[in-house]
Design a protein around this motif. Structure first.
Motif, PDB file in Angstrom:
ATOM      1  N   SER A  99      -6.810  -5.064   0.985  1.00 26.76           N
ATOM      2  CA  SER A  99      -7.802  -4.044   0.636  1.00 26.76           C
ATOM      3  C   SER A  99      -8.039  -3.935  -0.862  1.00 26.76           C
ATOM      4  N   GLU A 100      -7.115  -4.447  -1.701  1.00 25.40           N
ATOM      5  CA  GLU A 100      -7.354  -4.424  -3.140  1.00 25.40           C
ATOM      6  C   GLU A 100      -8.463  -5.395  -3.529  1.00 25.40           C
ATOM      7  N   LEU A 101      -8.697  -6.401  -2.701  1.00 24.44           N
ATOM      8  CA  LEU A 101      -9.783  -7.346  -2.956  1.00 24.44           C
ATOM      9  C   LEU A 101     -11.083  -6.901  -2.299  1.00 24.44           C
ATOM     10  N   THR A 102     -11.022  -6.521  -1.014  1.00 29.55           N
ATOM     11  CA  THR A 102     -12.233  -6.208  -0.278  1.00 29.55           C
ATOM     12  C   THR A 102     -11.926  -5.316   0.920  1.00 29.55           C
TER      13      THR A 102
ATOM     14  N   ASP B 166      -2.211  -4.655  -0.799  1.00 28.47           N
ATOM     15  CA  ASP B 166      -1.699  -3.299  -0.989  1.00 28.47           C
ATOM     16  C   ASP B 166      -0.662  -3.007   0.087  1.00 28.47           C
TER      17      ASP B 166
ATOM     18  N   GLN C 272     -17.959  -8.838  -0.331  1.00 27.51           N
ATOM     19  CA  GLN C 272     -18.078  -7.765  -1.309  1.00 27.51           C
ATOM     20  C   GLN C 272     -16.693  -7.523  -1.909  1.00 27.51           C
ATOM     21  N   TYR C 273     -16.529  -7.860  -3.188  1.00 29.42           N
ATOM     22  CA  TYR C 273     -15.199  -7.866  -3.799  1.00 29.42           C
ATOM     23  C   TYR C 273     -15.042  -6.729  -4.804  1.00 29.42           C
ATOM     24  N   ASN C 274     -13.798  -6.447  -5.129  1.00 34.58           N
ATOM     25  CA  ASN C 274     -13.431  -5.439  -6.118  1.00 34.58           C
ATOM     26  C   ASN C 274     -13.359  -6.116  -7.491  1.00 34.58           C
ATOM     27  N   GLN C 275     -14.274  -5.774  -8.383  1.00 30.60           N
ATOM     28  CA  GLN C 275     -14.345  -6.411  -9.693  1.00 30.60           C
ATOM     29  C   GLN C 275     -13.072  -6.173 -10.503  1.00 30.60           C
ATOM     30  N   GLU C 276     -12.452  -5.005 -10.349  1.00 31.68           N
ATOM     31  CA  GLU C 276     -11.222  -4.729 -11.092  1.00 31.68           C
ATOM     32  C   GLU C 276     -10.123  -5.708 -10.723  1.00 31.68           C
ATOM     33  N   ALA C 277     -10.051  -6.071  -9.444  1.00 30.68           N
ATOM     34  CA  ALA C 277      -9.025  -7.021  -9.000  1.00 30.68           C
ATOM     35  C   ALA C 277      -9.281  -8.405  -9.580  1.00 30.68           C
ATOM     36  N   THR C 278     -10.538  -8.840  -9.572  1.00 29.84           N
ATOM     37  CA  THR C 278     -10.843 -10.178 -10.107  1.00 29.84           C
ATOM     38  C   THR C 278     -10.657 -10.202 -11.622  1.00 29.84           C
TER      39      THR C 278
END
Length: 473
Positions: free
Chosen positions: A397-400, A148, A200-206
């Motif tokens: 930060s878009e990932l974690t 980001d 701890q990841y962002n599911q939307e990004a994956t």
């Protein structure tokens, strides 16, 4: 395309070239952690089969989307001609729309290609230098889904796009345009993201990577023997084992929390193959001294001959529209002179070049098998992508939100080999974390017996570029 269909297509090409304790779980401190990001691009000719499906033991948290391009409506499968005609119209409309987006993507990719050639192919040490523009493009584009702020903006600026939505469309269009498998050509692309168990990841990004970049996302104990083997198996499975020697060395460090791998597997024959019976052995004038090379020859071949202020060139076609440019510096000029001039790029990337003539050419091309490993990070920094490599500045930060991640390098290892039938090449991209006037004669000798440049392209998409100072290295 299903795996079995790829196997069938590959088997139709050729078989000539086939001669060829897990660590205990670790705990990661929540201090700054480095990441390893890697991309792989492979071009191969004459491989008869992809590897057996890889057995991946890591957890799958997002699945790669399959190709969304509409397949050509086979008239033999239709009973109603009007229905077939309607589907053909739809196929043509989809293809045209995809072509328009791909053309937009090539505008940014071409600028990246031009600038990258100057950074990554120039050499003062007389070694062979190679890189893959499209692979670096896809690998860098994937990072925009995970970053980001200024970190993301620097990559978008380098790739010549306004925002993530635009880049998603362009990468998808390039991916779908390149993806193919038939008796003339196989071009299979795959991407993956690997995450540390504790992240701890962002599911939307994956999920975005899965859909827009056709990427599988895995989670496991990065740095362990098991995951190192999983990554190697995934790469080998998607590249027909052509990078097996390189993948044996995969060993992510214990500090790795994320890794990206991107592969492209391509094979095609020359449209007009060379005859081995016409091969000759002669001198190649390498910078470090003359050496011997085996030359593939075509006598009085009718073809387009190109020239510029510092070079001459020919373009040899591969089946299904791909081609390989051979660019020879003029006598007294070096490959660095041609790279600095950059007009050769206009020739390669445009469909029209004024200084050309259709004529008879005595062509001699050395068989070669060349390789190089280049750290692209310094060049990328020079091109404006700095934050992603800088501790404290990189914004993933878009990932974690768990860790302050940053990239520790961007290494690309490339190998290119050509013979009488076609081209074989591979690249492993690791981001941790002819003269100035027309030819006077109607017959020209185009003999690549001194250092030269080459570009392998598919519908103006630059797959590989290289400088060959010695065909034996």
């Amino acid at each position: 395309m299903e795996y079995e269909e790829i196997i069938t297509a590959l088997e139709e090409i050729s078989d000539k070239h086939i001669a060829e304790a897990e660590k205990p779980p670790k705990k990661k401190a929540k201090t700054f952690l480095k990441i390893a990001v890697a991309a792989v691009l492979v071009i191969a000719i004459g491989v008869t089969a992809l590897s057996a499906p890889a057995r991946i033991r890591a957890d799958v948290i997002a699945e790669a989307s399959e190709s969304r391009a509409m397949e050509w409506p086979d008239p033999q499968t239709y009973k109603d001609h009007d229905v077939w005609r309607t589907d053909v119209d739809q196929w043509n409309a989809e293809r045209e729309a995809r072509g328009e987006i791909t053309a937009q993507a090539l505008s940014g990719l071409s600028a990246f290609f031009k600038e990258g050639n100057g950074h990554f192919l120039q050499t003062e040490k007389n070694e062979n230098k190679l890189w893959s523009p499209v692979n670096a493009y896809i690998g860098l584009a994937m990072t925009t889904e995970l970053t980001d702020g200024e970190t993301k903006q620097q990559v978008l600026d380098l790739l010549g796009v306004e925002n993530t939505e635009e880049l998603r469309k362009q990468v998808s269009a390039v991916w779908e345009s390149a993806y193919r498998g038939d008796s003339n050509e196989v071009c299979v692309l795959a991407n993956s993201l690997w995450l540390e168990n504790s992240l701890q990841y962002n599911q939307e990004a994956t999920d975005a990577l899965g859909y827009h970049y056709y990427a599988s996302v895995y989670q496991g104990d990065l740095g362990s023997t098991k995951i190192n083997k999983d990554i190697a198996a995934w790469i080998n499975n998607n590249t027909g084992n052509f990078l097996e020697d390189s993948t044996k060395g995969i060993a992510l460090s214990p500090e790795t929390v994320m890794a990206i791998y991107s592969t492209l597997y391509f094979q095609a024959k020359w449209s007009d193959e060379f005859s081995e019976s016409k091969n000759t052995e002669d001198v190649f004038h390498a910078p470090e001294g003359d050496t011997r090379a085996v030359y593939m020859n075509k006598k009085l071949e009718q073809m387009d001959y190109y020239w510029g202020e510092t070079f001459s060139a020919v373009n040899l076609w591969l089946k299904n529209g791909s081609s390989m440019w051979f660019i020879l510096p003029d006598e007294g000029k070096t490959v660095n002179d041609v790279l600095s001039d950059e007009t050769y790029m206009e020739m390669v990337l445009s469909n029209q070049w004024g200084d050309s003539k259709y004529m008879k050419v005595n062509l001699s091309v050395p068989k070669f098998d060349v390789a190089s490993t280049t750290d692209l990070s310094e060049g990328l920094k020079d091109m404006g992508v700095t934050d992603v490599f800088t501790e404290g500045a990189a914004d993933f930060s878009e990932l974690t939100a768990d860790y302050p991640i940053y990239l520790t390098g961007a290494n690309q290892s490339v190998r290119v080999q050509i013979d009488e039938e076609g081209v074989k090449a591979a690249v492993y991209f690791e981001m941790k974390g002819a003269g100035s006037a027309a030819p006077p004669e109607e017959i020209i000798d185009f003999v690549l017996d001194r250092p030269f440049l080459f570009v392998i392209e598919k519908e103006n998409v630059p797959l590989f570029a290289g400088c060959v100072n010695s065909p034996e290295k």
